[in-house]
Structures are given as C-alpha cells and as structure tokens.
Enzyme design. Structure first.
Site, PDB file in Angstrom:
ATOM      1  N   ASP A  54     110.144  72.614 -61.029  1.00 45.30           N
ATOM      2  CA  ASP A  54     110.655  72.974 -59.984  1.00 45.30           C
ATOM      3  C   ASP A  54     111.938  72.345 -60.189  1.00 45.30           C
ATOM      4  O   ASP A  54     112.923  71.683 -60.224  1.00 45.30           O
ATOM      5  CB  ASP A  54     110.001  71.967 -59.006  1.00 45.30           C
ATOM      6  CG  ASP A  54     109.924  72.613 -57.470  1.00 45.30           C
ATOM      7  OD1 ASP A  54     111.187  72.796 -57.532  1.00 45.30           O
ATOM      8  OD2 ASP A  54     109.501  72.014 -56.369  1.00 45.30           O
ATOM      9  N   TYR A  89     108.606  66.149 -54.709  1.00 48.77           N
ATOM     10  CA  TYR A  89     108.188  66.624 -52.936  1.00 48.77           C
ATOM     11  C   TYR A  89     107.261  66.501 -52.270  1.00 48.77           C
ATOM     12  O   TYR A  89     106.172  66.879 -53.116  1.00 48.77           O
ATOM     13  CB  TYR A  89     108.455  68.205 -53.604  1.00 48.77           C
ATOM     14  CG  TYR A  89     108.208  69.036 -51.716  1.00 48.77           C
ATOM     15  CD1 TYR A  89     108.882  69.025 -51.361  1.00 48.77           C
ATOM     16  CD2 TYR A  89     107.258  69.925 -51.788  1.00 48.77           C
ATOM     17  CE1 TYR A  89     109.388  69.288 -49.606  1.00 48.77           C
ATOM     18  CE2 TYR A  89     107.180  70.279 -50.600  1.00 48.77           C
ATOM     19  CZ  TYR A  89     108.135  70.510 -49.566  1.00 48.77           C
ATOM     20  OH  TYR A  89     107.926  70.815 -48.327  1.00 48.77           O
ATOM     21  N   LYS A  94     114.912  77.673 -49.510  1.00 48.90           N
ATOM     22  CA  LYS A  94     115.835  76.877 -50.182  1.00 48.90           C
ATOM     23  C   LYS A  94     117.421  77.485 -49.929  1.00 48.90           C
ATOM     24  O   LYS A  94     117.323  78.116 -49.354  1.00 48.90           O
ATOM     25  CB  LYS A  94     115.843  75.988 -51.118  1.00 48.90           C
ATOM     26  CG  LYS A  94     114.310  74.712 -50.146  1.00 48.90           C
ATOM     27  CD  LYS A  94     114.108  74.074 -49.118  1.00 48.90           C
ATOM     28  CE  LYS A  94     112.604  73.962 -48.770  1.00 48.90           C
ATOM     29  NZ  LYS A  94     111.521  73.375 -49.913  1.00 48.90           N
ATOM     30  N   ARG A 124      99.494  94.000 -51.946  1.00 44.27           N
ATOM     31  CA  ARG A 124      98.910  92.956 -52.073  1.00 44.27           C
ATOM     32  C   ARG A 124      99.059  93.204 -54.058  1.00 44.27           C
ATOM     33  O   ARG A 124      99.930  92.274 -54.799  1.00 44.27           O
ATOM     34  CB  ARG A 124      97.951  92.522 -52.009  1.00 44.27           C
ATOM     35  CG  ARG A 124      97.042  91.101 -53.107  1.00 44.27           C
ATOM     36  CD  ARG A 124      96.413  90.140 -52.505  1.00 44.27           C
ATOM     37  NE  ARG A 124      94.768  91.156 -52.168  1.00 44.27           N
ATOM     38  CZ  ARG A 124      94.102  91.867 -52.775  1.00 44.27           C
ATOM     39  NH1 ARG A 124      94.421  92.015 -53.862  1.00 44.27           N
ATOM     40  NH2 ARG A 124      93.310  93.023 -52.179  1.00 44.27           N
TER      41      ARG A 124
HETATM   42  C1  LIG Z   1     110.301  73.259 -49.923  1.00 44.70           C
HETATM   43  C2  LIG Z   1     110.273  72.913 -51.065  1.00 44.70           C
HETATM   44  C3  LIG Z   1     108.734  73.039 -52.098  1.00 44.70           C
HETATM   45  C4  LIG Z   1     107.826  73.578 -51.217  1.00 44.70           C
HETATM   46  O1  LIG Z   1     107.887  75.202 -50.801  1.00 44.70           O
HETATM   47  P1  LIG Z   1     107.709  75.755 -49.559  1.00 44.70           P
HETATM   48  O2  LIG Z   1     108.724  76.840 -49.631  1.00 44.70           O
HETATM   49  O3  LIG Z   1     108.293  75.138 -47.898  1.00 44.70           O
HETATM   50  O4  LIG Z   1     106.448  76.013 -49.840  1.00 44.70           O
HETATM   51  C5  LIG Z   1     108.514  72.618 -53.769  1.00 44.70           C
HETATM   52  N1  LIG Z   1     109.103  71.825 -54.117  1.00 44.70           N
HETATM   53  C6  LIG Z   1     110.520  71.744 -53.384  1.00 44.70           C
HETATM   54  C7  LIG Z   1     111.193  70.391 -54.318  1.00 44.70           C
HETATM   55  C8  LIG Z   1     111.165  71.627 -52.128  1.00 44.70           C
HETATM   56  O5  LIG Z   1     111.952  71.517 -51.531  1.00 44.70           O
END
Ligand SMILES: *Cc1c(COP(=O)(O)O)cnc(C)c1O
Length: 396
Positions: free
Chosen positions: A188, A116, A213, A64
């Site tokens: 983000d 998001y 993604k 961890r």
């Molecule tokens: C998918 C996504 C998230 C969240 O991420 P996870 O890996 O699904 O927890 C946050 N911000 C954006 C822009 C996303 O597309």
C-alpha cells in the site's frame, strides 16, 4: 494480446517508459487525442458505445468493462510505478477488496499490525468471515515474519510508512522472504506515492493506492488504484474488476489524472513543510514523542533513507497530557482542519484513536502505540510560517 489498459506500444507508450519521473506525472502513458487534439483526456461520460455490426466494436463496449478516461488514468499509474498494468477502482478499499478476491478460503495473509483502520476492518470483519486467515505482526521484524509463513501463506500485505505510527518497513527485505517462499508481496503505497518510493523496483508484485490522498491531492475525490507487471495476475485482477464492478467513474478518473500532473511539485513542498514541523515539534516542551522517519534516531531511519527519496508529509506525535488536553488542542487549530483523510493540499489534523483508527479495538491500539494522546498531522503545502504559528497557538 493487446489490452488497452496496458501502456500502449505506440510512440507515447514506449516513450513513457524512458521519461523521467516529473515528465511521467504529466505525460506518462498518455495517448494523443485524435478527434480534436484535446490536451486533457476527455471525460467519456458514457455507459455504452455504438457497434458497427453485432460484436464489431471499437474496443469499447460498456463502461464497467472499458472506459477511455479510466484507461488514461490506469496507464498513468502504471507508468509512474514502473509497472506494466494499472487498474482503477471506486475507492482505495475496493482496490484492496479486488486483491483479496484473488484468494480462497484457507489461504493465509500476513500483514502489519500497524495498518490503515479500514484495511484492518476489511480483512478482519469481511474477509475473515469468508475463510481467509489474517496474521498481524510487526513486519519490521523480518525474522519473526518469516517464521509465520506456512504452506497456506499466499500474500504479505505491507504499508510503509505505516499509518498512524509512521513506522518504516523494509520492502526489499520482505520481497526476499516472498520470493524464497513463493508468496506475493503487495505494498500500500498511499503514504509515499511513487514520487518517494517505487515498490515495484524493490520487488513488490502489487502496488495499491488510495488515490484519494496524495495522488489526487485535492480532497475532492475517492478513488483506488492498483499497479502491477505480471501478465497472469493482471488478467485475474482485470477479470475481478469487471466481474465485481467496483470501477471509478470517468469524472473521478479525470480529477485524479489532473491531480497527478502536479504530484511532484506538491510532494516536494509536503516534504519540506513536514521537515520544519517535525523539527519544531521535537523541540517543543509540551510534546512527548515525534514520529517522523527523517530523524536519525527514528528506529528505521536507514531503511527509510535507502527506499525513499524523502520523508513524506505525514507526522504523528504524542502530547504530554491526557485525552482531555488533546481534545482541546486538536479543536483549537485555525489553519489545520480537524478531519479524517490526508494527502490534500490543505493541512489536516487527526486524532487516530477516536477518528481514523476507532475501528481497531482499544487493546490492539494500545499494543501498537496508538495512544489516546497521539495526534496525526497531514502537512499541506501552505506557507510554512502560517502552519508553525498555528501549531504554536493551538498547543499553547
Ligand atoms: C485512505 C487509505 C486507504 C483507503 O482508501 P479509500 O480511498 O479511503 O477507500 C487505504 N490505505 C491507506 C494507507 C489509506 O490512507
């Protein structure tokens, strides 16, 4: 103090800082594996590490806290984002969750109203309960945003391009507001990836990724990342990562690292294909509006042009017609898959109002423009003629 999750000060580490981007995706932050010369970092599938005598260990005690495969990924994202530190988590949301734990009841956070859905839910349904106050606004309007800053404001949280409206927010402009008001700026960077946009160079303090993604890129892993350069902030977030424990496992770290190695080639094709599709949709008589930042008449095209190196693989558009028509069309694709998520090699189609953004109340959705006839495409890297033909047959 030497922290193993920073870029190491050995040959590889120093060299990582001067490599160009495409070289960094493959080598950035990586250390030669000494045991057998493995070219890929081994998947250290272990929870614990042996110690010579009590307290005398190799720098690795418990997974961890430290894991070599995770560290390889953490150094990779630090290198790609021109940051000093990287931290990896079990999901994008747990990475955001770690950032929220920096704050205390009463603190205020300003964020974009076109966010998001999962981030919105985490902010409004979880952290609001613990006394954090979220103010959602149109961050494209810098003057209006600065007026919302109070002596309790601690952070501006931005996503650009936004999801699903593909709005572009001026990171440098926001960073000026943050610097003059002593606020943190978090970006983000999921939609852009460091291939298109480097928020650290534009004045951001924290960069967050849903590596699920584009970074991992193959729709086979859920993982989140943070990148940052401030030593004190890195200590705090490392403490939170270890104390809350939402780390990613070694296998997922490995898969993400493998995905990152082709990020630059994939992104180039995502952008090329998206450009063709955006243009095709724009000329289609059944399509109402197309949201893609590469169009010169996109509201913030100039900002996109200055802070991104290309326009990405995400497109949203509205159809002339109601939800029934949209339902029929989104169910008729043959190459595109109707699914949530984005950024994988395969093309996906999504209906935000009933899928990814269903957790946002309808009144809020309407205000932002997430209409019932809005469709979002994550354009993959298939042959472009197959993608265009698929859209043609689905719409007709
Ligand atoms: C998918 C996504 C998230 C969240 O991420 P996870 O890996 O699904 O927890 C946050 N911000 C954006 C822009 C996303 O597309």
């Amino acid at each position: 103090m030497y922290i193993s999750w920073t870029l190491p000060n050995n040959e590889g580490g120093l060299y990582s800082r001067i490599m160009k981007f495409n070289t960094k995706t493959i080598h950035g932050g990586q250390i030669k594996e000494k045991a057998y010369g493995a070219v890929m970092p081994p998947i250290y599938q272990t929870s614990t590490y042996s110690q010579k005598s009590p307290g005398e260990h190799s720098g690795y005690e418990y997974s961890r806290t430290q894991n070599p495969t995770r560290h390889a990924l953490e150094r990779s994202i630090a290198s790609l984002e021109n940051a000093k530190y990287g931290l990896a988590f079990s999901s994008g949301l747990s990475a955001i969750d770690a950032v929220m734990k920096l704050f205390s009841p009463g603190d205020e956070i300003i964020s974009t109203n076109d966010l998001y859905g999962g981030s919105y839910r985490l902010f409004n349904k979880i952290y609001a309960k613990f006394g954090l106050k979220f103010i959602f606004t149109d961050l494209r309007n810098l003057k209006q945003t600065e007026k919302l800053v109070t002596n309790k404001t601690k952070l501006i949280w931005v996503e650009t391009p936004t999801n699903p409206m593909i709005n572009i927010i001026d990171i440098k402009g926001l960073s000026k507001i943050c610097k003059s008001n002593n606020l943190l700026l978090a970006v983000d960077n999921t939609f852009s990836t460091p291939y298109l946009q480097k928020p650290m160079d534009l004045g951001a303090d924290i960069i967050m990724h849903s590596a699920t993604k584009f970074l991992a890129g193959h729709s086979d892993v859920i993982l989140g990342l943070l990148a940052l350069s401030n030593d004190e902030l890195a200590e705090k977030l490392y403490f939170i990562q270890n104390s809350s424990g939402a780390i990613c496992g070694p296998m997922d770290s490995f898969l993400t690292l493998r995905g990152i190695k082709t990020l630059h080639v994939r992104m180039k094709r995502h952008c090329e294909n998206a450009k063709v599709i955006a243009t095709f949709l724009n000329n289609h008589n059944k399509v109402d509006k197309v949201y893609w930042p590469g169009f010169e008449n996109h509201l913030n095209h100039d900002v996109a042009k200055s802070q991104m190196s290309d326009y990405g693989g995400m497109i949203s558009f509205t159809l002339k017609g109601d939800f029934e028509l949209v339902k029929k069309i989104t169910s008729s694709f043959k190459v595109f898959t109707l699914a949530e998520s984005l950024g994988g090699v395969e093309s996906l189609v999504n209906h935000p109002a009933t899928m990814t953004h269903a957790s946002i109340p309808k009144e809020e959705r309407d205000k932002i423009g997430i209409a019932d006839n809005l469709i979002r495409l994550s354009v993959g890297i298939e042959d472009i003629s197959d993608l265009v033909d698929d859209i043609k047959q689905a719409i007709n």
